[in-house]
Design a protein around this motif. Structure first.
Motif, PDB file in Angstrom:
ATOM      1  N   LEU A  11     -12.997 -11.033  -7.289  1.00 19.33           N
ATOM      2  CA  LEU A  11     -12.580 -10.198  -7.523  1.00 19.33           C
ATOM      3  C   LEU A  11     -10.255 -10.167  -6.714  1.00 19.33           C
ATOM      4  N   LYS A  12      -9.652  -9.742  -7.052  1.00 21.60           N
ATOM      5  CA  LYS A  12      -8.168  -9.277  -6.319  1.00 21.60           C
ATOM      6  C   LYS A  12      -7.616  -8.318  -6.664  1.00 21.60           C
ATOM      7  N   VAL A  13      -6.721  -7.683  -6.030  1.00 25.86           N
ATOM      8  CA  VAL A  13      -6.126  -6.600  -6.453  1.00 25.86           C
ATOM      9  C   VAL A  13      -5.161  -7.219  -6.746  1.00 25.86           C
ATOM     10  N   VAL A  14      -4.234  -6.962  -8.432  1.00 30.40           N
ATOM     11  CA  VAL A  14      -3.075  -7.741  -9.073  1.00 30.40           C
ATOM     12  C   VAL A  14      -2.260  -6.368  -9.003  1.00 30.40           C
ATOM     13  N   VAL A  15      -2.634  -5.144  -8.630  1.00 31.27           N
ATOM     14  CA  VAL A  15      -1.650  -3.716  -9.370  1.00 31.27           C
ATOM     15  C   VAL A  15      -1.711  -3.024  -8.486  1.00 31.27           C
ATOM     16  N   ALA A  16      -1.327  -2.711  -7.232  1.00 37.14           N
ATOM     17  CA  ALA A  16      -1.143  -1.045  -6.607  1.00 37.14           C
ATOM     18  C   ALA A  16       0.838  -0.388  -7.008  1.00 37.14           C
ATOM     19  N   ALA A  17       0.400   0.455  -7.009  1.00 34.91           N
ATOM     20  CA  ALA A  17       1.730   1.316  -7.071  1.00 34.91           C
ATOM     21  C   ALA A  17       2.389   1.858  -6.107  1.00 34.91           C
ATOM     22  N   SER A  18       1.418   1.434  -4.760  1.00 36.27           N
ATOM     23  CA  SER A  18       1.971   2.213  -3.235  1.00 36.27           C
ATOM     24  C   SER A  18       1.770   0.955  -3.048  1.00 36.27           C
ATOM     25  N   ASN A  19       2.732   0.178  -1.573  1.00 37.88           N
ATOM     26  CA  ASN A  19       2.445  -0.962  -0.635  1.00 37.88           C
ATOM     27  C   ASN A  19       2.912  -0.781   0.484  1.00 37.88           C
ATOM     28  N   PRO A  44       1.155   9.971 -10.263  1.00 38.20           N
ATOM     29  CA  PRO A  44      -0.419   8.988 -10.379  1.00 38.20           C
ATOM     30  C   PRO A  44       0.356   8.521  -9.571  1.00 38.20           C
ATOM     31  N   GLN A  45      -0.909   7.696  -8.777  1.00 38.79           N
ATOM     32  CA  GLN A  45      -1.202   6.540  -8.303  1.00 38.79           C
ATOM     33  C   GLN A  45      -2.020   5.836  -8.918  1.00 38.79           C
ATOM     34  N   GLU A  46      -1.798   4.293  -8.750  1.00 37.83           N
ATOM     35  CA  GLU A  46      -2.993   3.314  -9.495  1.00 37.83           C
ATOM     36  C   GLU A  46      -2.928   1.971  -9.210  1.00 37.83           C
ATOM     37  N   ASN A  79      -4.610 -11.212 -19.197  1.00 31.74           N
ATOM     38  CA  ASN A  79      -3.256 -10.237 -19.164  1.00 31.74           C
ATOM     39  C   ASN A  79      -3.549  -8.561 -18.833  1.00 31.74           C
ATOM     40  N   ALA A  80      -3.490  -8.256 -17.870  1.00 31.15           N
ATOM     41  CA  ALA A  80      -3.501  -6.747 -17.362  1.00 31.15           C
ATOM     42  C   ALA A  80      -3.121  -6.037 -18.280  1.00 31.15           C
ATOM     43  N   SER A  81      -3.049  -5.501 -19.549  1.00 31.60           N
ATOM     44  CA  SER A  81      -2.669  -4.799 -20.981  1.00 31.60           C
ATOM     45  C   SER A  81      -3.596  -4.285 -21.173  1.00 31.60           C
ATOM     46  N   ARG A 114      -8.731  -0.719 -13.931  1.00 32.36           N
ATOM     47  CA  ARG A 114      -7.675   0.608 -13.359  1.00 32.36           C
ATOM     48  C   ARG A 114      -8.204   1.259 -12.942  1.00 32.36           C
ATOM     49  N   PHE A 115      -7.802   1.806 -12.000  1.00 29.56           N
ATOM     50  CA  PHE A 115      -8.576   2.966 -11.096  1.00 29.56           C
ATOM     51  C   PHE A 115      -6.612   3.870 -11.184  1.00 29.56           C
TER      52      PHE A 115
END
Length: 139
Positions: A11-19, A44-46, A79-81, A114-115
């Motif tokens: 598992l990897k986190v590939v996108v986060a709306a906040s960092n 929203p946050q994702e 890809n993440a789409s 996606r959360f």
């Protein structure tokens, strides 16, 4: 197909709306409930997690703080789409302790999840840990 924890599935986190540099997204998958990812406000946050290979996910467990409403979507491509809705849940407020919620995904095949946190009980929310009941589909 062996049932595995989410960490053993590459598992990897590939996108986060906040960092936030003190509370990065990778903290959600490090297996330590004392570390966490924190939003930087606004909704929203994702965040999107990626499995190393196509995975059958029956449920995810989320340890969080101040999350009010959560949507989960899946993707089956490289890809993440083009995500598809899987489930959503209203989480109860737990003053001073983590919210632990299991969310059934009904055996969804996915390469990405996606959360989307659409609302919180405060301006800032935190996700301490993600785990899953999942099986790799590659033999």
């Amino acid at each position: 197909m062996n049932e595995s924890s989410i960490r053993s599935l590459g598992l990897k986190v590939v996108v986060a709306a906040s960092n936030d540099e003190n509370h990065p997204p990778e903290n959600m998958i490090d297996g330590n409930a004392n570390t966490f990812w924190m939003s930087t406000g606004m909704f929203p946050q994702e965040f999107i997690i990626r499995f190393a290979e196509m995975t059958n996910v029956s449920s995810v467990t989320l340890d969080s703080y101040n999350v009010k409403h959560l949507k989960v979507e899946k993707n089956t491509s490289e890809n993440a789409s083009h995500f598809e809705f899987v489930e959503e849940k209203e989480l109860k407020l737990t003053e001073g302790q983590l919210q632990t919620n299991s969310i059934s995904l009904g055996g969804s095949n996915a390469t990405h999840l996606r959360f989307i946190i659409t609302s919180g009980y405060d301006h800032f929310v935190a996700v301490h840990k993600i785990d899953a009941a999942a099986s790799s589909l590659v033999v």
